[in-house]
Structures are given as C-alpha cells and as structure tokens.
Write an enzyme that holds these catalytic residues in place. Structure first.
Site, PDB file in Angstrom:
ATOM      1  N   HIS A   1      11.456   0.781  55.006  1.00  0.00           N
ATOM      2  CA  HIS A   1      12.124   0.926  53.802  1.00  0.00           C
ATOM      3  C   HIS A   1      13.045   0.062  53.355  1.00  0.00           C
ATOM      4  CE1 HIS A   1      13.894   3.817  54.242  1.00  0.00           C
ATOM      5  NE2 HIS A   1      13.884   4.325  53.672  1.00  0.00           N
TER       6      HIS A   1
ATOM      7  N   HIS B   1      16.271   1.135  51.910  1.00  0.00           N
ATOM      8  CA  HIS B   1      17.148   1.785  51.597  1.00  0.00           C
ATOM      9  C   HIS B   1      18.468   1.533  53.070  1.00  0.00           C
ATOM     10  CE1 HIS B   1      15.482   4.674  49.331  1.00  0.00           C
ATOM     11  NE2 HIS B   1      15.913   3.728  48.568  1.00  0.00           N
TER      12      HIS B   1
ATOM     13  N   ASP C   1      20.659   3.209  54.755  1.00  0.00           N
ATOM     14  CA  ASP C   1      20.651   4.125  55.358  1.00  0.00           C
ATOM     15  C   ASP C   1      19.217   3.767  56.366  1.00  0.00           C
ATOM     16  OD1 ASP C   1      18.805   5.498  53.899  1.00  0.00           O
ATOM     17  OD2 ASP C   1      18.315   7.405  55.242  1.00  0.00           O
ATOM     18  N   HIS C   2      19.009   2.530  56.327  1.00  0.00           N
ATOM     19  CA  HIS C   2      18.092   2.534  57.178  1.00  0.00           C
ATOM     20  C   HIS C   2      17.584   0.945  57.695  1.00  0.00           C
ATOM     21  CE1 HIS C   2      15.740   6.107  57.180  1.00  0.00           C
ATOM     22  NE2 HIS C   2      16.409   5.789  56.232  1.00  0.00           N
TER      23      HIS C   2
ATOM     24  N   HIS D   1       7.611   7.199  49.115  1.00  0.00           N
ATOM     25  CA  HIS D   1       9.318   7.450  49.147  1.00  0.00           C
ATOM     26  C   HIS D   1       9.351   6.791  47.902  1.00  0.00           C
ATOM     27  CE1 HIS D   1      13.074   8.208  50.049  1.00  0.00           C
ATOM     28  NE2 HIS D   1      12.852   7.314  50.489  1.00  0.00           N
TER      29      HIS D   1
ATOM     30  N   ASP E   1      10.883   8.634  55.620  1.00  0.00           N
ATOM     31  CA  ASP E   1      11.188   8.644  54.219  1.00  0.00           C
ATOM     32  C   ASP E   1      10.068   9.111  53.548  1.00  0.00           C
ATOM     33  OD1 ASP E   1      13.801   8.369  55.580  1.00  0.00           O
ATOM     34  OD2 ASP E   1      14.341   7.486  53.845  1.00  0.00           O
TER      35      ASP E   1
ATOM     36  N   HIS F   1      15.657  11.689  61.290  1.00  0.00           N
ATOM     37  CA  HIS F   1      16.301  11.684  59.992  1.00  0.00           C
ATOM     38  C   HIS F   1      17.051  13.243  59.475  1.00  0.00           C
ATOM     39  CE1 HIS F   1      16.010  10.252  54.969  1.00  0.00           C
ATOM     40  NE2 HIS F   1      16.705   8.932  56.603  1.00  0.00           N
TER      41      HIS F   1
HETATM   42 ZN    ZN Z   1      16.707   7.651  54.518  1.00  0.00          ZN
END
Ligand code: ZN
Length: 308
Positions: A62, A64, A66-67, A140, A211, A269
C-alpha cells in the site's frame, strides 16, 4: 533451485537506528523480487551485496510512507544501470501516480522501461517460469494487498534402477523422462515418466502480509506457505488500539499461521515502541500459539527449502 528471503527492513512507522522500514527481497535462482520498499531498502541491499539490477518485479502492499519511501532512491540508483528487461512495479491504486510524480519532480532519467501495474482485481498479478504471484485484499486504512509467490509442483523423484530395469540407457533419455516425456528404448519399448518417477512433489510458497486487521480469509490465501512473513506489530495488551489503527498483534499473526498450517512464520513491521529487548515479548506471545515463529531482523537471510 534456490529460494531465499532476505529481510531488508523489519520496522513499521518510522526507522530506528538499527531497524529500517519494511522491505523483503526474495531471490529465486538469480531472479529477484522486492516486496515493499521502505526507507533503508537500498542500504540493506548494499550491505547484503544484492544486485539491484536483477530485480524483476517490485510488489507494493500500500502507499503509506513506511512502505514506499525507499523506492525513489532505489529507482534513482538504478538509472545508470544497464538493463534490457523492463522493471515491473505492481501495487494498489495510485502507485503509478507516486512513481510518475517522483520521476518527474526528482528529474530521474531512467534508461530502461518501468511498467507500473495497478491491481484492479485480486488474483494472479504476475507469472514467470514455474511460479505465479497472487495478490489478495487486506483491510487497512487504505487499499492494501497481501501477496503469495507459489511455485508449480515438481515431477516425482527419479528412480534410475527402474529406468535401467526397463531398458532405458543412462543419458539424454533419462533427462527426457525426468522432464515428463515418454521415451522409446533402443528395443522399441515405450516408457512413461510414471513408470520411473515417484509421486509428484509440491513447489514452495512464500507469503507477505502486512498492515491489516486480522481476518479469516488471510489464512486461506497463505495456506501451506513454507515461509510466511506477517505483520506482528503489537503485543496482545494493545489489541484494541491495533484494531483501531487497522493493524494486528503478533498473537493474531500466529493464529493465522496456525490456521493456515504454514511451516514458518516470521514476524515483521514492529511498532517502534519495541526495542531489541522487548521484541522478545512479541515472539513469546506468538510462539504460545504457533511455535514455529521467528522474529525478522534486518538483513536476516532465510533459505526456503523443499519439503521433499
Ligand atoms: Zn506500515
């Protein structure tokens, strides 16, 4: 055939001094696949001496930060690389916009083709020689996908003594039988692969889930995985808050692993609230449900072996 998973980063939300953000690289006989690319992806690739050039496909769960924030740097690094094959990037809606705007704003001059595919319906999103990758929806705060890479089954074990008995001379006829062809012996006898091979053997399966809330369909998708990398962001005391943020606990990951009868669960994660010491609490809670659990660590390498 070698299949290995490299954990490039195992953190969630924000990087820590010794923990990059979520990213897993899978190497299958020289071909590389990247699953998510958080900050630090490049650093781990370098430290592990992995060749970026060999990455065929990047799968994104996805959009976001942090990915995906490791991607622009990774693509920039690769702009000077000489490669013939296109690089595929497969992910949720808006991944194309993210890649496109990064390329434009950051003036990336990339000298090979990048093909971005946004997933419109779950199912097989990529296939290559002897394997296929499926995407399935997670739950998510925005569209998010889990992935499985599954190999085709392999022919059964070859029994040379049976081949010899049936008059097949050692050499090319043996390899043809092993690759599933019927052959004729010098005496004119037809020998089928089933005459000389044991029962068909399964391929291997890798799964990547992060997530998401925990829900039963995840277990169906990852069923029988040999290596299941799954978010285990919080300890069970924080289950309520995990649910609100649409994340899961290590214990919930372990329940999915148990229900799906996977061989090995690797938690990933982690919330930045857990340091090296109290990460063990997450492991303990997961192990109580599913003993074959390990904690992912940055730059950990996990060989995924055949069962038979
Ligand atoms: Zn994340």
């Amino acid at each position: 055939m070698n299949l290995e998973a490299f954990i490039l980063g195992c953190g969630g939300m924000m990087p820590l001094p010794n923990r990059h953000l979520t990213s897993v690289l899978l190497r299958r006989e020289g071909e590389l696949f990247l699953f998510d690319g958080g900050e630090g992806t490049q650093v781990s690739l370098r430290k592990l001496n992995l060749r970026w050039k060999k990455i065929s496909v990047i799968f994104i769960s996805h959009t976001h930060a942090d990915h995906v924030t490791g991607l622009p740097g990774l693509l920039m690094l690769s702009s000077q690389v000489d490669r013939e094959e296109p690089l595929y990037i497969i992910g949720p809606p808006r991944i194309a916009e993210y890649i496109e705007s990064s390329r434009r704003v950051l003036d990336m001059y990339i000298n090979y083709e990048i093909v971005v595919k946004e997933i419109t319906s779950p199912g097989v999103v990529y296939e290559g020689e002897g394997y296929r990758v499926r995407a399935f929806p997670l739950r998510h705060t925005k569209p998010c996908y889990g992935y499985t890479l599954e190999e085709e089954g392999r022919p059964g074990e070859f029994h040379p003594e049976k081949a010899a008995e049936m008059g097949v001379p050692r050499g090319p006829l043996w390899s043809r039988l092993q690759s599933g062809e019927t052959v004729e012996t010098p005496e004119g006898v037809l020998v089928k692969p089933t005459d000389v091979l044991g029962p068909p053997r399964s391929g291997r399966k890798f799964s990547f889930v992060t997530d998401t809330l925990a829900f039963p369909e995840i277990a169906r998708e990852v069923e029988g995985s040999d290596f299941f990398v799954c978010e285990g962001m919080f300890e069970k005391d924080l289950e309520e808050s995990a649910r609100e943020k649409k994340h899961m606990t290590a214990e919930q990951a372990a329940r999915i692993a148990r229900d799906a009868k996977v061989r090995k669960l690797a938690l990933i994660h982690y919330s930045p609230r857990y340091n090296e010491y109290n990460l063990k609490g997450l492991l303990k809670e997961a192990e109580a449900i599913f003993p074959d659990t390990i904690l992912s660590r940055d730059r950990m390498v996990y060989p995924i072996e055949y069962i038979d």
